[in-house]
Scaffold this motif. Structure first.
Motif, PDB file in Angstrom:
ATOM      1  N   TYR A  36      52.148  46.696  45.944  1.00 44.07           N
ATOM      2  CA  TYR A  36      50.897  46.350  46.630  1.00 44.07           C
ATOM      3  C   TYR A  36      50.165  45.356  45.751  1.00 44.07           C
ATOM      4  O   TYR A  36      50.020  45.575  44.552  1.00 44.07           O
ATOM      5  CB  TYR A  36      50.059  47.614  46.860  1.00 44.07           C
ATOM      6  CG  TYR A  36      48.957  47.432  47.867  1.00 44.07           C
ATOM      7  CD1 TYR A  36      47.624  47.453  47.488  1.00 44.07           C
ATOM      8  CD2 TYR A  36      49.245  47.235  49.212  1.00 44.07           C
ATOM      9  CE1 TYR A  36      46.620  47.278  48.412  1.00 44.07           C
ATOM     10  CE2 TYR A  36      48.257  47.062  50.142  1.00 44.07           C
ATOM     11  CZ  TYR A  36      46.938  47.083  49.743  1.00 44.07           C
ATOM     12  OH  TYR A  36      45.947  46.912  50.656  1.00 44.07           O
ATOM     13  N   SER A  49      44.660  41.489  50.471  1.00 42.57           N
ATOM     14  CA  SER A  49      45.783  42.207  49.871  1.00 42.57           C
ATOM     15  C   SER A  49      47.040  42.000  50.701  1.00 42.57           C
ATOM     16  O   SER A  49      46.982  41.502  51.828  1.00 42.57           O
ATOM     17  CB  SER A  49      45.468  43.705  49.783  1.00 42.57           C
ATOM     18  OG  SER A  49      45.280  44.259  51.070  1.00 42.57           O
ATOM     19  N   SER A  56      49.784  46.885  42.035  1.00 44.64           N
ATOM     20  CA  SER A  56      49.809  48.321  41.790  1.00 44.64           C
ATOM     21  C   SER A  56      51.041  48.942  42.421  1.00 44.64           C
ATOM     22  O   SER A  56      51.755  48.319  43.198  1.00 44.64           O
ATOM     23  CB  SER A  56      48.546  48.983  42.349  1.00 44.64           C
ATOM     24  OG  SER A  56      48.510  48.835  43.749  1.00 44.64           O
ATOM     25  N   TYR A 114      47.276  54.717  41.580  1.00 44.37           N
ATOM     26  CA  TYR A 114      46.598  53.634  42.293  1.00 44.37           C
ATOM     27  C   TYR A 114      45.848  52.720  41.344  1.00 44.37           C
ATOM     28  O   TYR A 114      44.766  52.229  41.665  1.00 44.37           O
ATOM     29  CB  TYR A 114      45.627  54.211  43.337  1.00 44.37           C
ATOM     30  CG  TYR A 114      46.295  55.160  44.273  1.00 44.37           C
ATOM     31  CD1 TYR A 114      46.223  56.528  44.067  1.00 44.37           C
ATOM     32  CD2 TYR A 114      47.031  54.699  45.353  1.00 44.37           C
ATOM     33  CE1 TYR A 114      46.863  57.406  44.916  1.00 44.37           C
ATOM     34  CE2 TYR A 114      47.664  55.582  46.208  1.00 44.37           C
ATOM     35  CZ  TYR A 114      47.577  56.935  45.982  1.00 44.37           C
ATOM     36  OH  TYR A 114      48.210  57.794  46.819  1.00 44.37           O
ATOM     37  N   ILE A 115      46.405  52.491  40.182  1.00 43.57           N
ATOM     38  CA  ILE A 115      45.719  51.677  39.196  1.00 43.57           C
ATOM     39  C   ILE A 115      46.132  50.226  39.354  1.00 43.57           C
ATOM     40  O   ILE A 115      47.302  49.897  39.179  1.00 43.57           O
ATOM     41  CB  ILE A 115      46.073  52.123  37.774  1.00 43.57           C
ATOM     42  CG1 ILE A 115      45.738  53.598  37.580  1.00 43.57           C
ATOM     43  CG2 ILE A 115      45.339  51.288  36.743  1.00 43.57           C
ATOM     44  CD1 ILE A 115      46.290  54.155  36.310  1.00 43.57           C
ATOM     45  N   PRO A 116      45.181  49.351  39.677  1.00 45.87           N
ATOM     46  CA  PRO A 116      45.528  47.933  39.721  1.00 45.87           C
ATOM     47  C   PRO A 116      45.672  47.365  38.310  1.00 45.87           C
ATOM     48  O   PRO A 116      44.823  47.620  37.456  1.00 45.87           O
ATOM     49  CB  PRO A 116      44.341  47.295  40.446  1.00 45.87           C
ATOM     50  CG  PRO A 116      43.431  48.391  40.841  1.00 45.87           C
ATOM     51  CD  PRO A 116      43.807  49.614  40.084  1.00 45.87           C
ATOM     52  N   THR A 117      46.746  46.607  38.112  1.00 43.88           N
ATOM     53  CA  THR A 117      46.938  45.862  36.870  1.00 43.88           C
ATOM     54  C   THR A 117      46.587  44.420  37.163  1.00 43.88           C
ATOM     55  O   THR A 117      47.115  43.831  38.105  1.00 43.88           O
ATOM     56  CB  THR A 117      48.398  45.959  36.393  1.00 43.88           C
ATOM     57  OG1 THR A 117      48.710  47.331  36.135  1.00 43.88           O
ATOM     58  CG2 THR A 117      48.605  45.149  35.117  1.00 43.88           C
ATOM     59  N   PHE A 118      45.705  43.860  36.336  1.00 43.55           N
ATOM     60  CA  PHE A 118      45.162  42.538  36.623  1.00 43.55           C
ATOM     61  C   PHE A 118      45.774  41.442  35.774  1.00 43.55           C
ATOM     62  O   PHE A 118      46.179  41.672  34.630  1.00 43.55           O
ATOM     63  CB  PHE A 118      43.644  42.545  36.383  1.00 43.55           C
ATOM     64  CG  PHE A 118      42.859  43.264  37.425  1.00 43.55           C
ATOM     65  CD1 PHE A 118      42.707  44.634  37.380  1.00 43.55           C
ATOM     66  CD2 PHE A 118      42.285  42.571  38.478  1.00 43.55           C
ATOM     67  CE1 PHE A 118      41.998  45.312  38.355  1.00 43.55           C
ATOM     68  CE2 PHE A 118      41.566  43.244  39.460  1.00 43.55           C
ATOM     69  CZ  PHE A 118      41.433  44.608  39.406  1.00 43.55           C
ATOM     70  N   GLY A 172      51.180  56.371  43.043  1.00 49.06           N
ATOM     71  CA  GLY A 172      50.916  56.753  41.649  1.00 49.06           C
ATOM     72  C   GLY A 172      49.442  57.020  41.468  1.00 49.06           C
ATOM     73  O   GLY A 172      48.813  57.658  42.295  1.00 49.06           O
ATOM     74  N   LEU A 213      46.880  42.439  45.299  1.00 50.27           N
ATOM     75  CA  LEU A 213      45.507  42.179  45.723  1.00 50.27           C
ATOM     76  C   LEU A 213      44.972  40.932  45.020  1.00 50.27           C
ATOM     77  O   LEU A 213      45.405  40.596  43.912  1.00 50.27           O
ATOM     78  CB  LEU A 213      44.596  43.352  45.357  1.00 50.27           C
ATOM     79  CG  LEU A 213      45.036  44.763  45.716  1.00 50.27           C
ATOM     80  CD1 LEU A 213      45.773  45.441  44.568  1.00 50.27           C
ATOM     81  CD2 LEU A 213      43.831  45.608  46.111  1.00 50.27           C
TER      82      LEU A 213
END
Lengths: 113, 113
Positions: free
Chosen positions: A32, A49, A93, A99-103, A97, A34
């Protein structure tokens, strides 16, 4: 080790033209993706997204394209407007899990009138 | 707009002093995150919470602790502030469980002198 990479720190575009912001990722578990937009002295705001089951998602002037084989996504803004001038963050992300977005590190877009 | 409030919005503190930043939400969302934003680094996850008293470390957790005793509050504590912790801190909440459109607060600018 960066899992989400935005290799262009800045981009300058003329008003009315297309802005293309790029993002690459290394973690094949990401499903996913965004884009967030951030103005100075404000928090990031969600823009658009896309799920890994799609290759394109449109919302008005904003379109996100996903190329899973290349682990690459891009954000297209057409037409670009001066109000679009901001920092754009790509994030990814793993569903199911935490649901932690990695930027990514962000791309500063400047749209000139 | 998602109901997220960060306090304080600005703080200047001395090296070695403890500092606590507060994030308060009115959305009853399960997931809450603390990020820091630094030039050239984008948004990096410090700690996150997936429920009351359930927290875990992020990418840059050294020197930070968190607590979540109520659904609506997520506290970030710098036990002994250092100049390297000068940054803008953002709290975020997860809008929906099946998606990862995190919504961000307006940020806290912390300066450690």
């Amino acid at each position: 080790d960066q899992q989400v990479k935005q290799n262009s720190p800045s981009l300058s575009v003329q008003e009315g033209r297309i802005s293309i912001l790029n993002c690459d990722y290394t973690n094949s578990m990401f499903d996913y993706f965004l884009w967030y937009k951030k103005y100075p002295a404000e928090g990031p705001t969600f823009l658009i997204s896309i799920s890994s089951i799609k290759d394109k998602n449109e919302d008005g002037r904003f379109t996100v394209f996903l190329n899973k084989s290349a682990k690459h996504l891009s954000l297209h803004i057409v037409p670009s407007q001066p109000g679009d001038s901001a920092v754009y963050f790509c994030a990814a992300s793993v569903s199911g899990g935490s649901y932690i977005p990695t930027f990514g590190r962000g791309t500063s877009l400047i749209v000139h009138p | 707009d998602a109901g997220i409030t960060q306090s304080p919005r600005h703080k200047v503190t001395e090296t070695g002093t403890p500092v606590t930043l507060r994030c308060h939400q009115t959305e009853n969302h399960r997931y809450m995150y603390w990020y820091r934003q630094d030039p050239g680094h984008g948004l990096r996850l410090i700690h996150y919470s997936y429920g009351v008293k359930d927290t875990d470390k992020g990418e840059v957790s050294d020197g930070y602790s968190v607590s979540r005793s109520k659904t609506e509050d997520f506290l970030l504590t710098l036990e002994s502030a250092t100049s390297s912790q000068t940054s803008v801190y953002f709290c975020a909440i997860n809008h929906r469980q099946e998606r990862t459109e995190a919504f961000f607060g307006q940020g806290t600018r912390l300066t450690v002198v």
